[in-house]
Design a protein around this motif. Structure first.
Motif, short mmCIF file in Angstrom:
data_model
loop_
_atom_site.label_atom_id
_atom_site.label_comp_id
_atom_site.label_asym_id
_atom_site.label_seq_id
_atom_site.Cartn_x
_atom_site.Cartn_y
_atom_site.Cartn_z
N ALA A 142 -14.61 -0.36 -17.84
CA ALA A 142 -14.92 -1.79 -17.86
C ALA A 142 -15.71 -2.23 -16.63
CB ALA A 142 -13.62 -2.59 -17.96
N GLY A 143 -16.07 -1.27 -15.77
CA GLY A 143 -16.87 -1.58 -14.59
C GLY A 143 -16.06 -2.00 -13.38
N ARG A 144 -14.77 -1.64 -13.37
CA ARG A 144 -13.90 -2.02 -12.25
C ARG A 144 -13.29 -0.78 -11.60
NH1 ARG A 144 -12.67 -5.90 -16.21
NH2 ARG A 144 -10.93 -4.63 -16.94
N ARG A 145 -13.19 -0.81 -10.27
CA ARG A 145 -12.52 0.25 -9.52
C ARG A 145 -11.10 -0.18 -9.19
NH1 ARG A 145 -14.36 0.45 -4.72
NH2 ARG A 145 -15.79 -1.32 -4.88
N VAL A 146 -10.17 0.76 -9.26
CA VAL A 146 -8.77 0.48 -8.94
C VAL A 146 -8.53 0.83 -7.47
CG1 VAL A 146 -6.37 1.08 -9.39
CG2 VAL A 146 -7.98 0.88 -11.29
N ILE A 147 -7.99 -0.14 -6.74
CA ILE A 147 -7.72 0.04 -5.31
C ILE A 147 -6.25 -0.25 -5.06
CG2 ILE A 147 -8.29 -0.72 -2.97
CD1 ILE A 147 -10.99 -1.75 -4.25
N ILE A 148 -5.54 0.72 -4.52
CA ILE A 148 -4.13 0.56 -4.20
C ILE A 148 -3.99 0.43 -2.68
CG2 ILE A 148 -1.81 1.51 -4.40
CD1 ILE A 148 -3.09 0.89 -7.07
N ILE A 149 -3.41 -0.68 -2.23
CA ILE A 149 -3.17 -0.91 -0.81
C ILE A 149 -1.67 -0.78 -0.56
CG2 ILE A 149 -3.38 -2.52 1.12
CD1 ILE A 149 -5.67 -3.86 -0.39
N ILE A 150 -1.30 0.10 0.35
CA ILE A 150 0.11 0.33 0.66
C ILE A 150 0.37 -0.03 2.12
CG2 ILE A 150 2.00 2.00 0.71
CD1 ILE A 150 0.57 3.59 -1.42
N ASP A 151 1.15 -1.10 2.31
CA ASP A 151 1.52 -1.54 3.66
C ASP A 151 2.84 -0.87 4.06
OD1 ASP A 151 1.35 -2.89 6.03
OD2 ASP A 151 2.00 -4.82 5.24
N GLU A 152 3.04 -0.67 5.35
CA GLU A 152 4.22 0.03 5.87
C GLU A 152 4.35 1.42 5.24
OE1 GLU A 152 5.72 -1.08 8.34
OE2 GLU A 152 5.21 -3.20 8.35
N ALA A 153 3.22 2.11 5.17
CA ALA A 153 3.16 3.40 4.48
C ALA A 153 3.92 4.50 5.20
CB ALA A 153 1.71 3.83 4.28
N GLN A 154 4.33 4.26 6.46
CA GLN A 154 5.12 5.28 7.16
C GLN A 154 6.47 5.50 6.49
OE1 GLN A 154 4.62 2.24 8.50
NE2 GLN A 154 6.71 1.46 8.63
N ASN A 155 6.89 4.55 5.65
CA ASN A 155 8.17 4.68 4.95
C ASN A 155 8.10 5.62 3.75
OD1 ASN A 155 9.42 2.83 6.69
ND2 ASN A 155 8.79 1.09 5.46
#
Length: 266
Positions: free
Chosen positions: A98-111
């Protein structure tokens, strides 16, 4: 923002613009990493589908549930790991079509821990050819950088396109930050004396969240004493009353102190 914050934000923007599979930004507690994420989210474009995860924890398979939930993908009540992965892969491919990229943002990733980070690396295998269907952005405390540097995660480290560590404020940054915030609320910027600012910087290790708290407390004491400005005496009073809870030195401060002592002993 300090120069270090501006560079960190530039790294995040660079990761998005270049479709980097993995972007990592680290910094001490209270350094404004979540603020940078919120600033980045305010720039989301129509061709980006964003999933934001905070404080994800759990075992193998739980991460996929966190990811799918962040993307508002409905989950069946009972689903095994293979089915979850297929569901995620189908979603990413359909978004790409559909012309969209999926972006996953993970905060506090040290956990996340080693196993979940490795699971994240496996998710990037969805990418193939010249196009990146999935991008991952990880922010976390310095422990995240140490975790990624472990030999067991060398494959993960190789997938990281760009990374940056946000340094605490230097004294000049603390001065500029306090002045900016004072002016922002209608002050002149000179309500805290230079000596008091130096004290604040020393007590907070240049960490913005701690600077905010100490300044707020100082103005409470100042108002109680019918004083319009905050001087060193007010801060000494806070210190003597035990109101100031000074954070322990971050690892890099301890390392610098050890190196300094070692050089002095030579």
């Amino acid at each position: 923002m300090s120069k270090s914050h501006l560079r960190a934000y530039s790294v995040l923007e660079y990761g998005l613009a270049t479709h980097a599979p993995l972007t990592v930004v680290t910094g001490e507690v209270g350094m404004g990493k979540t603020m940078l994420i919120q600033a980045l989210l305010s720039q989301v474009e129509d061709d980006q589908t964003i999933g934001l995860i905070s404080n994800a924890q759990g075992d193998r398979g739980d991460l996929l549930r966190w990811v799918l939930n962040s993307l508002d993908v409905p989950l069946p009540a009972e689903t095994d790991y293979v089915s979850l992965f297929q569901l995620f892969q189908t979603f990413v491919v359909e978004e790409y079509a559909a012309g969209r990229r999926v972006i996953i943002i993970i905060d506090e990733a040290q956990n996340l821990g080693s196993e979940m980070l490795e699971e994240l690396r496996m998710l990037t295998n969805i990418n193939s050819g010249k196009d990146e269907l999935l991008q991952l952005i990880l922010t976390g405390q310095p422990e995240l950088r140490q975790l990624i540097s472990r030999p067991a995660l060398r494959q993960f480290a190789q997938r990281v396109t760009v990374s940056y560590h946000i340094d605490p404020f230097e004294l000049k940054d603390t001065r500029a930050y306090i002045k900016h915030r004072l002016i922002h609320v209608g002050g002149t910027g000179d309500e805290i004396t230079p000596a008091a600012i130096s004290f604040i910087h020393s007590e907070t290790n240049g960490i913005p969240r701690m600077i905010n708290k100490l300044c707020d407390l100082a103005f409470v004491y100042s108002a109680a004493s019918d004083k319009s400005n905050v001087g060193l005496a007010i801060l000494r009073e806070l210190q003597n009353d035990g109101v100031i809870l000074k954070p322990s030195d971050p690892p890099y401060f301890l390392t610098n102190k050890v190196n300094t002592l070692s050089k002095a002993a030579e």
